[in-house]
Write a protein that holds these residues in place. Sequence first.
Motif, PDB file in Angstrom:
ATOM      1  N   SER A 135       0.819  -1.216   0.000  1.00 26.44           N
ATOM      2  CA  SER A 135       0.000   0.000   0.000  1.00 26.44           C
ATOM      3  C   SER A 135       0.848   1.261   0.000  1.00 26.44           C
ATOM      4  O   SER A 135       0.361   2.345  -0.339  1.00 26.44           O
ATOM      5  N   GLY A 136       2.111   1.164   0.345  1.00 20.92           N
ATOM      6  CA  GLY A 136       2.971   2.342   0.395  1.00 20.92           C
ATOM      7  C   GLY A 136       3.381   2.899  -0.952  1.00 20.92           C
ATOM      8  O   GLY A 136       4.053   3.935  -0.996  1.00 20.92           O
ATOM      9  N   TRP A 137       2.972   2.269  -2.043  1.00 25.27           N
ATOM     10  CA  TRP A 137       3.406   2.761  -3.367  1.00 25.27           C
ATOM     11  C   TRP A 137       2.917   4.179  -3.651  1.00 25.27           C
ATOM     12  O   TRP A 137       3.539   4.906  -4.433  1.00 25.27           O
ATOM     13  N   ARG A 138       1.846   4.607  -2.995  1.00 24.52           N
ATOM     14  CA  ARG A 138       1.315   5.964  -3.228  1.00 24.52           C
ATOM     15  C   ARG A 138       1.772   6.957  -2.164  1.00 24.52           C
ATOM     16  O   ARG A 138       1.313   8.106  -2.163  1.00 24.52           O
ATOM     17  N   TRP A 139       2.674   6.557  -1.283  1.00 24.38           N
ATOM     18  CA  TRP A 139       3.093   7.448  -0.199  1.00 24.38           C
ATOM     19  C   TRP A 139       4.166   8.390  -0.722  1.00 24.38           C
ATOM     20  O   TRP A 139       5.343   8.244  -0.472  1.00 24.38           O
ATOM     21  N   GLY A 140       3.727   9.398  -1.449  1.00 26.50           N
ATOM     22  CA  GLY A 140       4.651  10.278  -2.123  1.00 26.50           C
ATOM     23  C   GLY A 140       5.261  11.339  -1.228  1.00 26.50           C
ATOM     24  O   GLY A 140       4.770  11.641  -0.136  1.00 26.50           O
ATOM     25  N   VAL A 141       6.326  11.935  -1.715  1.00 28.99           N
ATOM     26  CA  VAL A 141       7.004  13.021  -1.014  1.00 28.99           C
ATOM     27  C   VAL A 141       6.103  14.255  -1.011  1.00 28.99           C
ATOM     28  O   VAL A 141       5.469  14.592  -2.007  1.00 28.99           O
ATOM     29  N   GLY A 142       6.031  14.920   0.118  1.00 31.06           N
ATOM     30  CA  GLY A 142       5.300  16.174   0.204  1.00 31.06           C
ATOM     31  C   GLY A 142       3.801  15.984   0.185  1.00 31.06           C
ATOM     32  O   GLY A 142       3.266  15.018   0.720  1.00 31.06           O
ATOM     33  N   GLU A 143       3.099  16.904  -0.459  1.00 31.48           N
ATOM     34  CA  GLU A 143       1.640  16.902  -0.469  1.00 31.48           C
ATOM     35  C   GLU A 143       1.131  16.001  -1.588  1.00 31.48           C
ATOM     36  O   GLU A 143       0.582  16.445  -2.589  1.00 31.48           O
ATOM     37  N   ALA A 144       1.304  14.714  -1.387  1.00 37.55           N
ATOM     38  CA  ALA A 144       0.898  13.713  -2.362  1.00 37.55           C
ATOM     39  C   ALA A 144      -0.420  13.083  -1.919  1.00 37.55           C
ATOM     40  O   ALA A 144      -1.112  13.592  -1.039  1.00 37.55           O
ATOM     41  N   ASP A 145      -0.785  11.952  -2.535  1.00 39.37           N
ATOM     42  CA  ASP A 145      -1.999  11.248  -2.120  1.00 39.37           C
ATOM     43  C   ASP A 145      -1.994  11.022  -0.613  1.00 39.37           C
ATOM     44  O   ASP A 145      -2.990  11.240   0.065  1.00 39.37           O
ATOM     45  N   PHE A 146      -0.862  10.519  -0.120  1.00 44.00           N
ATOM     46  CA  PHE A 146      -0.665  10.322   1.309  1.00 44.00           C
ATOM     47  C   PHE A 146       0.592  11.099   1.671  1.00 44.00           C
ATOM     48  O   PHE A 146       1.695  10.718   1.297  1.00 44.00           O
ATOM     49  N   ASN A 147       0.428  12.182   2.383  1.00 44.95           N
ATOM     50  CA  ASN A 147       1.502  13.153   2.570  1.00 44.95           C
ATOM     51  C   ASN A 147       2.712  12.607   3.322  1.00 44.95           C
ATOM     52  O   ASN A 147       2.592  11.740   4.181  1.00 44.95           O
ATOM     53  N   GLY A 148       3.865  13.181   2.989  1.00 42.46           N
ATOM     54  CA  GLY A 148       5.059  12.986   3.790  1.00 42.46           C
ATOM     55  C   GLY A 148       5.759  11.665   3.639  1.00 42.46           C
ATOM     56  O   GLY A 148       6.461  11.229   4.551  1.00 42.46           O
ATOM     57  N   VAL A 161       8.293   8.105  -1.372  1.00 39.93           N
ATOM     58  CA  VAL A 161       8.206   7.719  -2.781  1.00 39.93           C
ATOM     59  C   VAL A 161       8.220   8.956  -3.671  1.00 39.93           C
ATOM     60  O   VAL A 161       7.414   9.868  -3.492  1.00 39.93           O
ATOM     61  N   HIS A 162       9.125   8.962  -4.642  1.00 43.68           N
ATOM     62  CA  HIS A 162       9.252  10.092  -5.554  1.00 43.68           C
ATOM     63  C   HIS A 162       8.530   9.858  -6.880  1.00 43.68           C
ATOM     64  O   HIS A 162       8.183  10.821  -7.566  1.00 43.68           O
ATOM     65  N   ALA A 163       8.305   8.612  -7.239  1.00 43.61           N
ATOM     66  CA  ALA A 163       7.737   8.307  -8.552  1.00 43.61           C
ATOM     67  C   ALA A 163       6.278   8.718  -8.669  1.00 43.61           C
ATOM     68  O   ALA A 163       5.822   9.125  -9.736  1.00 43.61           O
ATOM     69  N   TRP A 164       5.508   8.598  -7.575  1.00 42.48           N
ATOM     70  CA  TRP A 164       4.078   8.898  -7.606  1.00 42.48           C
ATOM     71  C   TRP A 164       3.771  10.070  -6.682  1.00 42.48           C
ATOM     72  O   TRP A 164       4.257  10.127  -5.548  1.00 42.48           O
ATOM     73  N   CYS A 165       2.949  10.987  -7.186  1.00 44.66           N
ATOM     74  CA  CYS A 165       2.480  12.086  -6.347  1.00 44.66           C
ATOM     75  C   CYS A 165       0.985  11.948  -6.130  1.00 44.66           C
ATOM     76  O   CYS A 165       0.532  11.648  -5.033  1.00 44.66           O
ATOM     77  N   CYS A 166       0.219  12.157  -7.188  1.00 45.94           N
ATOM     78  CA  CYS A 166      -1.238  12.101  -7.130  1.00 45.94           C
ATOM     79  C   CYS A 166      -1.735  11.907  -8.557  1.00 45.94           C
ATOM     80  O   CYS A 166      -0.976  12.095  -9.515  1.00 45.94           O
ATOM     81  N   LEU A 218       0.545   3.144 -15.985  1.00 47.36           N
ATOM     82  CA  LEU A 218       0.925   1.838 -15.439  1.00 47.36           C
ATOM     83  C   LEU A 218       2.434   1.765 -15.205  1.00 47.36           C
ATOM     84  O   LEU A 218       2.890   1.107 -14.266  1.00 47.36           O
ATOM     85  N   GLY A 219       3.190   2.448 -16.030  1.00 46.07           N
ATOM     86  CA  GLY A 219       4.632   2.500 -15.811  1.00 46.07           C
ATOM     87  C   GLY A 219       4.981   3.232 -14.532  1.00 46.07           C
ATOM     88  O   GLY A 219       5.876   2.805 -13.783  1.00 46.07           O
ATOM     89  N   VAL A 220       4.278   4.334 -14.245  1.00 49.89           N
ATOM     90  CA  VAL A 220       4.536   5.089 -13.020  1.00 49.89           C
ATOM     91  C   VAL A 220       4.126   4.275 -11.795  1.00 49.89           C
ATOM     92  O   VAL A 220       4.829   4.267 -10.778  1.00 49.89           O
TER      93      VAL A 220
END
Length: 239
Positions: free
Chosen positions: A88-101, A104-109, A121-123
């Motif tokens: 589930s952590g694949w969306r835990w992006g840096v900064g104000e992403a789907d799940f903040n703080g 992960v740099h590849a996914w934001c929102c 799908l690549g991202v």
Amino acid sequence: MPDAPYPRERLILPWHLTWAEVNPARQPFDPDTAPAVIRSLPPSAAVPARPPGRSGRPEVYSWGQQQGTRWADEMSFAIVGHYGHWASGWRWGVGEADFNGGPVHAWCCPADSMGDPEHTLGVVTEALIEWRGWLEELADRFDRFLPLVVSGSADAGDWERAALHLVTVVVDRTCADGSWEGHCRQVLGWFLGLAGIPSERHEPLLDRSIDDRFDTFVTPSNLLIQDVAEQLGRAVTGQ
């Protein structure tokens, strides 16, 4: 994957993950097969079309908050269903992403990270592999310091060195961006648990050592990190 002891929605939230759930030694994963796995999951056949233009445009932002997020949630459920809760952590992006703080740099929102189906799908795949790599990196760092803090001769200085190292790498990985301090506390909590510190002591120990001095969007000074590490070492050992 066994039934989770909490609501389905919590399966895609990374904040509550325990080390037992994410420990890479207990969770098989082959990055070479990840692209094919992601493309085999049902949501991959229904990637919604992102409106053209910058993510800040009202129509793109609205799409991201609605259709994009619904799709990302369904993809998260599918990924977790295949790999386990750790993923589930694949969306835990840096900064104000789907799940903040997160780290992960590849996914934001969706508005920023989605495009045509192939790109999206690549991202997703890149973000999953990046998250897994972070967990493996943490496992290596934990293994480096655990022998020091669990030895019969361990003292506050050993804990201080471990905490100093772990806080520093989390600051670097999250860029000390929005809500980074939450993941920092989580990582320190994982280490405390591995060292045999009872879970009910984690929050009081972290509260006592950090004392609300880590701020969102603020990179802590070296002196502050050093002081937090010293306080944690003293709090754990009573020295």
